[in-house]
Scaffold this motif. Structure first.
Motif, PDB file in Angstrom:
ATOM      1  N   LYS A   9       0.831  -1.203   0.000  1.00 35.38           N
ATOM      2  CA  LYS A   9       0.000   0.000   0.000  1.00 35.38           C
ATOM      3  C   LYS A   9       0.869   1.259   0.000  1.00 35.38           C
ATOM      4  CE  LYS A   9      -4.098  -1.944   0.272  1.00 35.38           C
ATOM      5  NZ  LYS A   9      -5.169  -1.720  -0.730  1.00 35.38           N
ATOM      6  N   THR A  12       2.181   1.792  -3.451  1.00 36.67           N
ATOM      7  CA  THR A  12       1.160   2.392  -4.314  1.00 36.67           C
ATOM      8  C   THR A  12       1.062   3.891  -4.068  1.00 36.67           C
ATOM      9  OG1 THR A  12      -0.109   0.327  -4.360  1.00 36.67           O
ATOM     10  CG2 THR A  12      -1.293   2.339  -4.925  1.00 36.67           C
ATOM     11  N   TRP A  13       1.103   4.283  -2.804  1.00 34.57           N
ATOM     12  CA  TRP A  13       1.083   5.704  -2.433  1.00 34.57           C
ATOM     13  C   TRP A  13       2.277   6.427  -3.055  1.00 34.57           C
ATOM     14  CZ3 TRP A  13       4.692   7.978   1.164  1.00 34.57           C
ATOM     15  CH2 TRP A  13       4.393   9.309   1.517  1.00 34.57           C
ATOM     16  N   LYS A  14       3.423   5.789  -3.051  1.00 35.32           N
ATOM     17  CA  LYS A  14       4.632   6.411  -3.614  1.00 35.32           C
ATOM     18  C   LYS A  14       4.474   6.653  -5.119  1.00 35.32           C
ATOM     19  CE  LYS A  14       9.584   5.703  -4.263  1.00 35.32           C
ATOM     20  NZ  LYS A  14      10.719   4.748  -4.161  1.00 35.32           N
ATOM     21  N   ASP A  16       1.752   7.326  -6.723  1.00 41.04           N
ATOM     22  CA  ASP A  16       0.679   8.270  -7.022  1.00 41.04           C
ATOM     23  C   ASP A  16       1.258   9.686  -7.158  1.00 41.04           C
ATOM     24  OD1 ASP A  16      -1.605   9.776  -7.248  1.00 41.04           O
ATOM     25  OD2 ASP A  16      -2.587   8.964  -5.454  1.00 41.04           O
ATOM     26  N   HIS A  19      -0.028  12.285  -4.582  1.00 37.09           N
ATOM     27  CA  HIS A  19       0.026  11.837  -3.189  1.00 37.09           C
ATOM     28  C   HIS A  19      -0.036  13.029  -2.223  1.00 37.09           C
ATOM     29  CE1 HIS A  19       4.267  12.892  -3.966  1.00 37.09           C
ATOM     30  NE2 HIS A  19       4.296  13.181  -2.679  1.00 37.09           N
ATOM     31  N   LEU A  22       0.919  11.431   4.362  1.00 34.03           N
ATOM     32  CA  LEU A  22       0.212  10.240   4.817  1.00 34.03           C
ATOM     33  C   LEU A  22       0.269  10.141   6.339  1.00 34.03           C
ATOM     34  CD1 LEU A  22      -1.177   7.521   4.029  1.00 34.03           C
ATOM     35  CD2 LEU A  22       1.118   6.516   4.016  1.00 34.03           C
ATOM     36  N   TYR A 114       7.812  13.410  -0.119  1.00 32.65           N
ATOM     37  CA  TYR A 114       6.927  12.401   0.473  1.00 32.65           C
ATOM     38  C   TYR A 114       7.029  12.535   1.988  1.00 32.65           C
ATOM     39  CZ  TYR A 114       6.860  10.269  -4.164  1.00 32.65           C
ATOM     40  OH  TYR A 114       6.697  10.034  -5.496  1.00 32.65           O
ATOM     41  N   GLN A 138      -3.860  12.162   3.806  1.00 33.75           N
ATOM     42  CA  GLN A 138      -4.606  10.926   3.657  1.00 33.75           C
ATOM     43  C   GLN A 138      -4.192   9.970   4.771  1.00 33.75           C
ATOM     44  OE1 GLN A 138      -2.432  10.525  -0.361  1.00 33.75           O
ATOM     45  NE2 GLN A 138      -3.041   8.415   0.075  1.00 33.75           N
ATOM     46  N   LEU A 140      -3.911   5.887   6.497  1.00 43.40           N
ATOM     47  CA  LEU A 140      -3.755   4.459   6.291  1.00 43.40           C
ATOM     48  C   LEU A 140      -3.640   3.815   7.668  1.00 43.40           C
ATOM     49  CD1 LEU A 140      -3.509   2.658   3.737  1.00 43.40           C
ATOM     50  CD2 LEU A 140      -1.022   2.770   4.018  1.00 43.40           C
TER      51      LEU A 140
END
Length: 447
Positions: A9, A12-14, A16, A19, A22, A114, A138, A140
């Motif tokens: 997961k 996947t975030w990386k 995007d 992004h 997080l 990030y 966002q 997680l």
């Protein structure tokens, strides 16, 4: 350290391009820092800051432009910025409300960076003045280890390969898988416990880790909860509430504590925010949307079965059991089923529910959402005729598939309710709970 599912997961975030910073949420000691440190190895620049360090707090709270702050972050760690992507991990961020507010500017002014933040929820949600930038971050959720992660930690990659095949193919390995799932139920999913057990295979040796974890949660309540009465109530629940896992509970005078409903409710809400437990409320509808009936009695589900077993003193009963459904009045089977169901989801706001029809006693252990439909789940052994509540649910439902979680092999039965409705009953061994979405897809295709 063994691999956690959430890494995919994070990857996947990386990838995007849109992004956002997080927020990684989860109970204390579920492995947030370890996971992000491992993930950080994928970046050209990885900066780790723990805001339990006052110097780190001062650094992030400097009144300087964001670009200058980023340069200062590198300098403070004695690192020179390399070309490529940069991950900044801010741990225990709840200790600095100004840093929490700063996350929006990372999103608006430096989308090339990030940023991951994490913190101990028992701390950062007590203060109502601390809020995260809405729409600019966002979330997680990181849960305790699932059974599949447990197998990975034990090096059982051959069995993981078996579990990735058709459900019918697991029959040959059923006894071995059920033995290991029983071990998982005893050990639980706390990463430190799983790691130590994978190295020693000694259940007794991990008692000290459980004791340290529980004491840390109690110390959190004393350190961060405001008001002696609330502190006492939280500590009482953390001392004695484990024994009520999987049971429907009343808040007033919970566990003969003498505490009022309002006091117990406030303490439970705090522990829910810390992601240590969940009060699972009933619903009476068999269709979406799920609307929990919060005025009715909830079912108490803790976040980790290993801690439940240790604190409630029931490990010997599970070790000596031939069928988990019969252990500890069936409550531990419900607890571990609930834990596996939640481990399938990484959304922070995900909740579990059970179905109960008012005034007639019909109750189904859990309901499961798949492709916008609600499916009933019973955790029960025995014959199909004993699934009376499930049959009541099916008579009032528009689906023709129900699930029974049990200790026997995978199979699918055709069942008819007393009112004449025919449906398929998926008999799901505990070790296949994590594949329930996929299994339902396959059963639906076979109409």
């Amino acid at each position: 350290m063994f691999k956690r599912k959430i890494l995919s997961k994070l990857e996947t975030w990386k990838q995007d391009k849109r992004h956002k910073p997080l927020i990684l949420r989860g109970a204390r000691q579920v492995g947030k820092t370890t996971v992000v440190n491992e993930f950080g190895s994928q970046f050209d620049n990885y900066l780790y800051f723990n805001l339990e360090n006052t110097e780190s707090i001062k650094l992030f709270e400097m009144e300087i432009p964001l670009d200058d702050l980023v340069s200062m972050l590198f300098a403070s760690l004695g690192k020179q910025q390399k070309d490529g992507c940069t991950l900044i991990f801010i741990d225990e961020i709840q200790n600095s409300p100004k840093t929490i507010a700063l996350l929006r500017y990372f999103y608006e002014q430096r989308p090339d960076l990030y940023v991951i933040a994490a913190g101990s929820l028992l701390e950062n949600l007590v203060d109502v003045n601390v809020s995260f930038p809405v729409g600019r971050v966002q979330y997680l959720a990181l849960r305790p280890c699932s059974f599949y992660e447990f197998l990975g930690a034990l090096g059982k990659n051959n069995l993981l390969a078996v579990l990735s095949q058709k459900a019918e193919y697991t029959a040959t390995f059923h006894e071995q898988l059920m033995y290991l799932f029983n071990q998982y139920t005893i050990v639980g999913g706390m990463p430190e416990v799983v790691q130590q057990y994978s190295e020693t295979r000694d259940i007794i040796a991990i008692e000290d880790v459980y004791e340290t974890l529980v004491q840390a949660y109690k110390d959190d309540s004393e350190k961060y909860v405001r008001g002696n009465k609330l502190t006492d109530t939280v500590r009482f629940i953390l001392s004695y509430g484990w024994a009520f896992s999987g049971e429907t509970v009343t808040l007033g005078n919970f566990a003969n504590s003498g505490y009022k409903s309002r006091e117990v409710g406030e303490a439970f809400r705090l522990l829910e925010k810390a992601m240590l437990l969940e009060l699972v409320y009933p619903v009476s509808s068999t269709q979406l949307p799920i609307i929990p009936e919060t005025k009715r009695m909830p079912k108490l589900i803790w976040f980790d079965t290993g801690l439940v077993n240790y604190q409630a003193g029931i490990r010997k009963e599970i070790i000596g059991s031939t069928d988990m459904v019969d252990s500890w009045r069936g409550h531990i089977a419900e607890q571990i089923t609930a834990q596996e169901l939640l481990s399938m989801e990484d959304r922070v706001g995900q909740h579990r529910s059970f179905w109960a029809r008012p005034n007639n006693g019909a109750e189904v252990d859990f309901i499961f959402t798949h492709e916008s439909r609600l499916y009933p789940i019973e955790v029960k052994s025995g014959t199909n005729a004993h699934l009376r509540s499930l049959q009541v649910f099916m008579d009032n439902s528009d689906v023709d598939i129900a699930i029974r979680v049990w200790s026997k092999e995978y199979s699918v039965d055709k069942v008819k309710t007393p009112k004449g409705k025919e449906f398929r009953l998926v008999n799901l061994p505990f070790y296949l709970i994590g594949r329930l979405h996929e299994i339902l897809d396959n059963v639906l295709k076979r109409k």
